[in-house]
Structures are given as structure tokens and as C-alpha cells.
Write a protein that holds these residues in place. Structure first.
Motif, short mmCIF file in Angstrom:
data_model
loop_
_atom_site.label_atom_id
_atom_site.label_comp_id
_atom_site.label_asym_id
_atom_site.label_seq_id
_atom_site.Cartn_x
_atom_site.Cartn_y
_atom_site.Cartn_z
N ASP A 105 14.01 -4.18 3.65
CA ASP A 105 13.96 -4.85 5.02
C ASP A 105 14.30 -6.43 4.72
O ASP A 105 13.98 -7.01 3.69
N ASP A 106 15.22 -7.11 5.48
CA ASP A 106 15.35 -8.57 5.18
C ASP A 106 14.22 -9.46 5.13
O ASP A 106 14.20 -10.43 4.54
N GLU A 107 13.15 -9.34 5.86
CA GLU A 107 11.85 -10.11 5.99
C GLU A 107 10.89 -9.58 4.91
O GLU A 107 10.35 -10.39 4.28
N ALA A 108 10.62 -8.24 5.04
CA ALA A 108 9.54 -7.72 4.07
C ALA A 108 9.82 -7.30 2.88
O ALA A 108 8.97 -6.98 2.00
N GLY A 109 11.08 -7.45 2.34
CA GLY A 109 11.47 -6.81 1.18
C GLY A 109 11.52 -5.26 1.01
O GLY A 109 11.97 -4.68 1.75
N GLU A 110 10.88 -4.84 -0.43
CA GLU A 110 11.00 -3.44 -0.38
C GLU A 110 10.20 -2.78 0.35
O GLU A 110 8.93 -3.13 0.36
N LEU A 111 10.45 -1.86 1.17
CA LEU A 111 9.59 -0.84 2.18
C LEU A 111 9.27 0.30 1.41
O LEU A 111 7.99 0.64 1.45
N LEU A 112 10.22 0.94 0.90
CA LEU A 112 10.07 2.32 0.01
C LEU A 112 10.78 2.08 -1.31
O LEU A 112 11.91 1.53 -1.42
N PRO A 113 10.04 2.66 -2.31
CA PRO A 113 10.77 2.50 -3.78
C PRO A 113 11.88 3.63 -3.97
O PRO A 113 11.94 4.52 -3.05
N GLU A 114 12.53 3.35 -4.97
CA GLU A 114 13.55 4.59 -5.41
C GLU A 114 12.91 5.79 -5.43
O GLU A 114 11.82 5.95 -6.15
#
Length: 457
Positions: A105-114
Motif C-alpha cells: 500500500d502506498d501509505e502503509a507499506g507491505e500489507l501481505l508478504p510474498e
């Protein structure tokens, strides 16, 4: 349980996931049903689905995408499958495992990992992307219509261009095409010129919708330009006629209707360069373009050529047999635009159309029932029921053929328009059933009766 993974939530992929979930999937949304017989997972990089043939209406503002989008997570709950958001980045055929990229997400960074997901049967249905053919400046200075975001970007730029042009004094030039192809001196130059590269179905449908949008924007007072003379629309096609993939009778009828709408048709012109405000053709013509839309062709996403050795053709499509299995792996299937499937009786592959994706989804649903029972798979045969092209509220043109009428018949006008709208309604019925499709149709009509004819912001 047998593990099905479907990558791509377009028309074919979502229909297949829905039908498999209804037949074999979990009972989370239906507590009184029996235990699941298979695990079905749909993977897509976006959280919502929209029928791709409608994107030209989004670009013209005649359809609000947020009233037509379907949430994958909701559809999964209602129909007994699981949804995983992310982009396919890798495949291990030996381990029967796919790799999905991290969701950011542009604001929160990584939401779900690979993540990695295991499968018994993998279906690749990731559609197609715009093919720019290596034309200088095409990707940088033109807008494709692959996603809702791109369509919305074009719509907002069109409204902004109309509002700006009202206060700009027009230059005294012929009409936006330089000396090699001037217009009559009495015809004033358009204040805004939209150039559409590619006169296939998308380009043709967009050109007609834009003429309607120009009129509606003026009626609502967003600009005081003359909708027909101040807003020019140029449709550029490298081939000798528009709609080259369809019957010549359909092409001719459509060209006549577009000409009446004031759309300038330039056939036999190959685009050599696109700049911020113009297009140069191989013959030397310079076409002014305040906005450029690229709809000249499609190719498969690049990731397909990187999937553990699966064979692809020159357009990057996965080469499949008539069972829709890939050439070297019986556990990997492909459908829709990303699949190069032979068309018996012709020297061509099945065309990249919505009706083909729908047919292939229905075929695989029946084939997977046999696969789970250990029976041999049938072979898919494409049935061409004809083609339809919408010219917005003005008309529609197309041909019906094959088993539908026992021959080939040109249709246009109100009947063709009704047939065109029915295609989307059938897609809704495949996802929700006919009862809910009827309710959705009524709800859509009610929304249209209390909203502007185009989106104004």
C-alpha cells in the motif's frame, strides 16, 4: 481435497471459480450444505472485478465503475471459494506451487508478504495487456485501457482539457492534421483533439462514446465548446479498414455511422511516433493530439514467458492443446486472452473475445468434474456466435452467425444494441444467477434514472 488454483479474476477466471465453488467448494457462506469436496482459490492482483469490455464506457464517463465493480472477497464467501490478493511472480511445476508477490500500500507499506500456494490443478487466466509494438513514445505519452485506473485517468484528463480549452484562443490552422492531409480551409480547427490509435472494437466503441460525452458535458455546463466542431476525434488504423477482425459488412456499416457522428477515420496509416501533443505516421503525416489513447493491439503479460519453461508464442500467450492443458504439463491449464488455443477448421487460434473466455470457463468446469472422477478430458471447440460493436446510445452494429441463426446476418440499430447489452447481463447471470441478474438490471436502471448521463467529476 483436490486443490484448484485459478490465477486471474477476469470474465473467464471468475466464472470458473464461481461455478467450481458452487459445486465443490466450502460451505462457509451456506451453513446447511454438505462438506466441501475441493479447495478452490482465486488469485488476482486487484481486489475487485469489472467486465473489461466496459472499460471504454468508464473512459468516456458513461459508466461509473464503482457501481459495477464486484468485490472478489464477497464473491468468494457467497460461492464457496477462497480469494488471495497478489500478483503471480513464479511457478515451480515440479513442486506444484505458485509464488505470489507481496501486496503493498502506498501509505502503509507491505500489507501481505510474498506467499506460496500449492495446487493439484492450476488455471492461468490472467488476460492480456496493451501491445505498444515498440513505437517511440507510445507507452509514455498515450493512455491504454487495461484497467479501471487507466480509464478513469483518461476521463479526468478529458474533462480538464475541455474546461481549459474554453479559455484558450484556437490557432488558425486547418484542423489538426498538417499539410500532408489538410482539411478544407472553411473548417475551423477543433479546440481539442482526441486521437485513438487502433480501430478495433475498443477504439471504435470509445470514439462513439466520446462524441456522446462531449455533448453531455456541454449540456451540463462544464464547457461552452461546440461538441461536434470544437472537440475533434481521430481514429487511426494501420489496416485498410476499421474493425479488421470482423466482417467487411460490419466494418462498412460502422464506418458510415462514425462518419455521421463526426469521427475522422484515417486508415492505412501506421503510427511511427507519439509525442506529448502529436502523432507522426510512417507516411509523414503529423496529427495533433491533445489526448492519445492506444488501442492498437494486445499481448499476454510478460510473466507467462518466465513460468518454469511453459511454451509461449510470439505474443507471449501460453500454447495449449484442445483440452486447454499446456503443451508440457497436464496439471497446468490456460484460458482466455493469455491462451493460444487451436481453432479446428481454421489456421488461426481462438480469438481473444469475451465469448471465448466464457465458453472456455464452461468447458473447464465440465472437464474438471471428469478430472476429479479420473476420466479422460474432452476437447474444446470454439463456437463463433458473431460479433457486436456498440456505438453508445447512437446504435450498435454486428453480425450473428453459426448455430444462433444458421448462417451469417448483419444486424444494426435497436436490435443490435439490445443484443450487445445482453452480453453483459449474461455475464452477471453467470456470477449471480438469473434472479439476482434481474434485480441488478432493475437497480442499474433506477441508478441511471437519478444520475447524470456521464460522470461529471
Amino acid at each position: 481435497m483436490h486443490r484448484f488454483i485459478i490465477v486471474g479474476g477476469g470474465a473467464g477466471g471468475l466464472e470458473l471459480a464461481t461455478r467450481l465453488g458452487d459445486r465443490f467448494g466450502s460451505s462457509a457462506g451456506k451453513p446447511d450444505t454438505k462438506a466441501p469436496r475441493a479447495q478452490i482459490t482465486l488469485v488476482d492482483r486487484n481486489p475487485t472485478h469489472i467486465w473489461k469490455p466496459l472499460l471504454h464506457e468508464v473512459a468516456a464517463g458513461s459508466m461509473d465503475p464503482f457501481t459495477q465493480e464486484l468485490e472478489y472477497a464477497a464473491q468468494a464467501l457467497w460461492h464457496g471459494f477462497e480469494f488471495q490478493q497478489g500478483e503471480l511472480i513464479g511457478l515451480d511445476r515440479a513442486q506444484k506451487r505458485i509464488r505470489i508477490g507481496a501486496l503493498r500500500d502506498d501509505e502503509a507499506g507491505e500489507l501481505l508478504p510474498e506467499r506460496e500456494l500449492d495446487y493439484d490443478t492450476l488455471v492461468l487466466a490472467i488476460g492480456s495487456t496493451t501491445h505498444f509494438f515498440g513505437v517511440e513514445g507510445a507507452q509514455e505519452f498515450s493512455i491504454a485501457l487495461d484497467t479501471v485506473g487507466q480509464a478513469e485517468l483518461f476521463r479526468k484528463r478529458l474533462i480538464a482539457a475541455c474546461m481549459r480549452a474554453e479559455h484558450v484562443v484556437p490557432e488558425p490552422v486547418a484542423a489538426g492534421i498538417e499539410e500532408s492531409a489538410p482539411l478544407p480551409a472553411v473548417e475551423a480547427a477543433p479546440r481539442i483533439q482526441v486521437a485513438i490509435v487502433g480501430a478495433g472494437a475498443t477504439g471504435v466503441e470509445l470514439s462513439a462514446e466520446l462524441r456522446n460525452t462531449a455533448q453531455v458535458l456541454a449540456a451540463y455546463g462544464l464547457h461552452k465548446l461546440d461538441p461536434k466542431h470544437d472537440i475533434g476525434i481521430v481514429l487511426i488504423e494501420a489496416g485498410p479498414r476499421i474493425l479488421p477482425a470482423l466482417k467487411e459488412s460490419v466494418s462498412s456499416a460502422t464506418a458510415e455511422l462514425l462518419t455521421k457522428l463526426g469521427v475522422r477515420l484515417m486508415t492505412g496509416e501506421t503510427v511511427a511516433q507519439v509525442t506529448r501533443d502529436s502523432i507522426r505516421t510512417a507516411s509523414g503525416k503529423i496529427i495533433r493530439a491533445d489526448l492519445t489513447v492506444w488501442a492498437a493491439g494486445i499481448k499476454a503479460p510478460a510473466v507467462l514467458s518466465q513460468l518454469d519453461g511453459l511454451p509461449t508464442n510470439r505474443l507471449g500467450q501460453l500454447i495449449v492443446r484442445r483440452t486447454l492443458q499446456t503443451e508440457i504439463d497436464d496439471n497446468v491449464f490456460a484460458l482466455g486472452d493469455c491462451a493460444a488455443c487451436p481453432w479446428p477448421g481454421t489456421e488461426r487460434n481462438v480469438p481473444p473475445r469475451a465469448q471465448a473466455a466464457h465458453q472456455q470457463a464452461s468447458f473447464l468446469f465440465a472437464a474438471f468434474e471428469r478430472r476429479m472422477q479420473g476420466k479422460p478430458l474432452p476437447e474444446y471447440t470454439y463456437r463463433d456466435f458473431g460479433s457486436l460493436v456498440s456505438l453508445g446510445r447512437y446504435s450498435a452494429v454486428g453480425n450473428l452467425m453459426g448455430g444462433l441463426i444458421g448462417g451469417n446476418m448483419l444486424i444494426e440499430g435497436l436490435f443490435a444494441r439490445f443484443m450487445y447489452m445482453s452480453l453483459y447481463r449474461l455475464h452477471i447471470a453467470a456470477l449471480h444467477g438469473y434472479a439476482r441478474m434481474m434485480l441488478d438490471t432493475v437497480a442499474h436502471w433506477l441508478r441511471r434514472s437519478t444520475a447524470p448521463r456521464v460522470k461529471l467529476h
